[in-house]
Scaffold this motif. Structure first.
Motif, PDB file in Angstrom:
ATOM      1  N   TYR A   1      24.402  -2.150  41.195  1.00  0.00           N
ATOM      2  CA  TYR A   1      23.131  -1.584  41.670  1.00  0.00           C
ATOM      3  C   TYR A   1      21.945  -2.057  40.828  1.00  0.00           C
ATOM      4  O   TYR A   1      20.857  -2.261  41.352  1.00  0.00           O
ATOM      5  CB  TYR A   1      23.189  -0.054  41.701  1.00  0.00           C
ATOM      6  CG  TYR A   1      22.079   0.536  42.531  1.00  0.00           C
ATOM      7  CD1 TYR A   1      22.183   0.588  43.915  1.00  0.00           C
ATOM      8  CD2 TYR A   1      20.915   1.022  41.946  1.00  0.00           C
ATOM      9  CE1 TYR A   1      21.158   1.107  44.697  1.00  0.00           C
ATOM     10  CE2 TYR A   1      19.890   1.542  42.725  1.00  0.00           C
ATOM     11  CZ  TYR A   1      20.025   1.583  44.092  1.00  0.00           C
ATOM     12  OH  TYR A   1      19.008   2.082  44.870  1.00  0.00           O
ATOM     13  N   THR A   2      22.144  -2.268  39.546  1.00  0.00           N
ATOM     14  CA  THR A   2      21.063  -2.759  38.688  1.00  0.00           C
ATOM     15  C   THR A   2      20.645  -4.163  39.120  1.00  0.00           C
ATOM     16  O   THR A   2      19.446  -4.466  39.215  1.00  0.00           O
ATOM     17  CB  THR A   2      21.492  -2.749  37.205  1.00  0.00           C
ATOM     18  OG1 THR A   2      21.854  -1.408  36.856  1.00  0.00           O
ATOM     19  CG2 THR A   2      20.377  -3.229  36.302  1.00  0.00           C
ATOM     20  N   LEU A   3      21.612  -5.009  39.408  1.00  0.00           N
ATOM     21  CA  LEU A   3      21.319  -6.365  39.890  1.00  0.00           C
ATOM     22  C   LEU A   3      20.640  -6.308  41.266  1.00  0.00           C
ATOM     23  O   LEU A   3      19.670  -7.028  41.520  1.00  0.00           O
ATOM     24  CB  LEU A   3      22.596  -7.196  39.958  1.00  0.00           C
ATOM     25  CG  LEU A   3      22.445  -8.638  40.429  1.00  0.00           C
ATOM     26  CD1 LEU A   3      21.500  -9.413  39.525  1.00  0.00           C
ATOM     27  CD2 LEU A   3      23.816  -9.315  40.477  1.00  0.00           C
ATOM     28  N   PHE A   4      21.128  -5.445  42.147  1.00  0.00           N
ATOM     29  CA  PHE A   4      20.528  -5.242  43.471  1.00  0.00           C
ATOM     30  C   PHE A   4      19.061  -4.848  43.319  1.00  0.00           C
ATOM     31  O   PHE A   4      18.170  -5.441  43.935  1.00  0.00           O
ATOM     32  CB  PHE A   4      21.330  -4.170  44.212  1.00  0.00           C
ATOM     33  CG  PHE A   4      20.742  -3.669  45.505  1.00  0.00           C
ATOM     34  CD1 PHE A   4      20.051  -4.495  46.378  1.00  0.00           C
ATOM     35  CD2 PHE A   4      20.908  -2.336  45.870  1.00  0.00           C
ATOM     36  CE1 PHE A   4      19.540  -4.009  47.584  1.00  0.00           C
ATOM     37  CE2 PHE A   4      20.406  -1.850  47.050  1.00  0.00           C
ATOM     38  CZ  PHE A   4      19.719  -2.687  47.913  1.00  0.00           C
ATOM     39  N   SER A   5      18.796  -3.888  42.465  1.00  0.00           N
ATOM     40  CA  SER A   5      17.427  -3.425  42.235  1.00  0.00           C
ATOM     41  C   SER A   5      16.546  -4.552  41.700  1.00  0.00           C
ATOM     42  O   SER A   5      15.396  -4.725  42.138  1.00  0.00           O
ATOM     43  CB  SER A   5      17.443  -2.254  41.259  1.00  0.00           C
ATOM     44  OG  SER A   5      16.141  -1.787  40.993  1.00  0.00           O
ATOM     45  N   ALA A   6      17.085  -5.337  40.785  1.00  0.00           N
ATOM     46  CA  ALA A   6      16.326  -6.460  40.215  1.00  0.00           C
ATOM     47  C   ALA A   6      16.018  -7.509  41.280  1.00  0.00           C
ATOM     48  O   ALA A   6      14.903  -8.042  41.330  1.00  0.00           O
ATOM     49  CB  ALA A   6      17.099  -7.088  39.058  1.00  0.00           C
ATOM     50  N   GLU A   7      16.990  -7.797  42.144  1.00  0.00           N
ATOM     51  CA  GLU A   7      16.779  -8.781  43.219  1.00  0.00           C
ATOM     52  C   GLU A   7      15.679  -8.310  44.173  1.00  0.00           C
ATOM     53  O   GLU A   7      14.816  -9.082  44.569  1.00  0.00           O
ATOM     54  CB  GLU A   7      18.077  -9.035  43.985  1.00  0.00           C
ATOM     55  CG  GLU A   7      19.113  -9.808  43.203  1.00  0.00           C
ATOM     56  CD  GLU A   7      18.679 -11.237  42.918  1.00  0.00           C
ATOM     57  OE1 GLU A   7      18.053 -11.877  43.780  1.00  0.00           O
ATOM     58  OE2 GLU A   7      18.974 -11.707  41.803  1.00  0.00           O
ATOM     59  N   VAL A   8      15.719  -7.043  44.554  1.00  0.00           N
ATOM     60  CA  VAL A   8      14.700  -6.502  45.460  1.00  0.00           C
ATOM     61  C   VAL A   8      13.324  -6.539  44.800  1.00  0.00           C
ATOM     62  O   VAL A   8      12.326  -6.869  45.433  1.00  0.00           O
ATOM     63  CB  VAL A   8      15.061  -5.067  45.919  1.00  0.00           C
ATOM     64  CG1 VAL A   8      13.904  -4.408  46.658  1.00  0.00           C
ATOM     65  CG2 VAL A   8      16.301  -5.097  46.806  1.00  0.00           C
ATOM     66  N   SER A   9      13.275  -6.259  43.509  1.00  0.00           N
ATOM     67  CA  SER A   9      11.983  -6.221  42.812  1.00  0.00           C
ATOM     68  C   SER A   9      11.318  -7.596  42.735  1.00  0.00           C
ATOM     69  O   SER A   9      10.108  -7.681  42.543  1.00  0.00           O
ATOM     70  CB  SER A   9      12.145  -5.637  41.404  1.00  0.00           C
ATOM     71  OG  SER A   9      12.782  -6.552  40.543  1.00  0.00           O
ATOM     72  N   ARG A  10      12.090  -8.645  42.920  1.00  0.00           N
ATOM     73  CA  ARG A  10      11.532  -9.998  42.902  1.00  0.00           C
ATOM     74  C   ARG A  10      10.991 -10.448  44.259  1.00  0.00           C
ATOM     75  O   ARG A  10      10.450 -11.542  44.377  1.00  0.00           O
ATOM     76  CB  ARG A  10      12.593 -10.993  42.430  1.00  0.00           C
ATOM     77  CG  ARG A  10      12.882 -10.900  40.941  1.00  0.00           C
ATOM     78  CD  ARG A  10      13.748 -12.060  40.468  1.00  0.00           C
ATOM     79  NE  ARG A  10      15.171 -11.801  40.541  1.00  0.00           N
ATOM     80  CZ  ARG A  10      15.868 -11.139  39.633  1.00  0.00           C
ATOM     81  NH1 ARG A  10      15.263 -10.616  38.591  1.00  0.00           N
ATOM     82  NH2 ARG A  10      17.154 -10.977  39.759  1.00  0.00           N
ATOM     83  N   CYS A  11      11.154  -9.620  45.274  1.00  0.00           N
ATOM     84  CA  CYS A  11      10.710  -9.983  46.633  1.00  0.00           C
ATOM     85  C   CYS A  11       9.460  -9.199  47.009  1.00  0.00           C
ATOM     86  O   CYS A  11       9.378  -7.996  46.737  1.00  0.00           O
ATOM     87  CB  CYS A  11      11.787  -9.652  47.658  1.00  0.00           C
ATOM     88  SG  CYS A  11      13.260 -10.654  47.535  1.00  0.00           S
ATOM     89  N   ASP A  12       8.531  -9.863  47.669  1.00  0.00           N
ATOM     90  CA  ASP A  12       7.422  -9.144  48.280  1.00  0.00           C
ATOM     91  C   ASP A  12       7.979  -8.354  49.459  1.00  0.00           C
ATOM     92  O   ASP A  12       8.969  -8.763  50.077  1.00  0.00           O
ATOM     93  CB  ASP A  12       6.347 -10.114  48.776  1.00  0.00           C
ATOM     94  CG  ASP A  12       5.594 -10.780  47.632  1.00  0.00           C
ATOM     95  OD1 ASP A  12       5.538 -10.195  46.540  1.00  0.00           O
ATOM     96  OD2 ASP A  12       5.076 -11.885  47.856  1.00  0.00           O
TER      97      ASP A  12
END
Length: 147
Positions: free
Chosen positions: A107-118
């Motif tokens: 989930y931490t990686l998922f959250s980080a991936e989403v945070s990099r997207c507009d």
């Protein structure tokens, strides 16, 4: 008073509808996963959707289930962002599931991936909607049950 305890005036005005629209091209396991994740999150946001516990003929208690049902519809993955945007514009409750959520179990990686997207660059595997029946129907009326 918590958000869950507050009654949305739209909910009292007409019957409500809860639907989940998933990318119809997903393999069945991923489609089921998307629907389950969205349903669990919608239940967290709207705990009042669960009905009272059920009691069987022997007196055993079973947890209450959603009393209005949840339709699982299929749509082209490219249409899910528009479904989400239309629902938000109409004040309908939305739970979206970005595709990155099915690319990792971290989930931490998922959250980080989403945070990099507009926001407009996110691709969704599913979108859950809850709101007045007619308003939700206008958005999802063209979609069929997931086959």
């Amino acid at each position: 008073m918590t958000q869950a305890e507050q009654m949305d005036p739209r909910d009292a005005a007409e019957p409500s509808r809860c639907v989940i629209v998933v990318d119809a091209s997903l393999p069945v396991g991923r489609a089921a996963n998307a629907a389950a994740v969205i349903a669990l999150t919608m239940g967290r946001k709207r705990p009042e959707l669960a009905g009272p516990d059920l009691v069987d003929g022997a007196g055993a208690v079973h947890p209450g289930l959603i009393s209005i049902g949840i339709s699982i519809l299929g749509a082209a993955g490219t249409e899910l962002a528009a479904v989400r945007a239309k629902a938000l514009a109409r004040g309908i409750e939305v739970v979206d599931f970005p595709a990155q959520g099915q690319e990792t179990t971290d989930y931490t990686l998922f959250s980080a991936e989403v945070s990099r997207c507009d926001a407009d660059a996110l691709h969704y595997v599913g979108v859950g909607l809850y709101g007045p029946r007619k308003a939700v129907g206008k958005i999802v009326g063209k979609y069929a049950l997931l086959g």
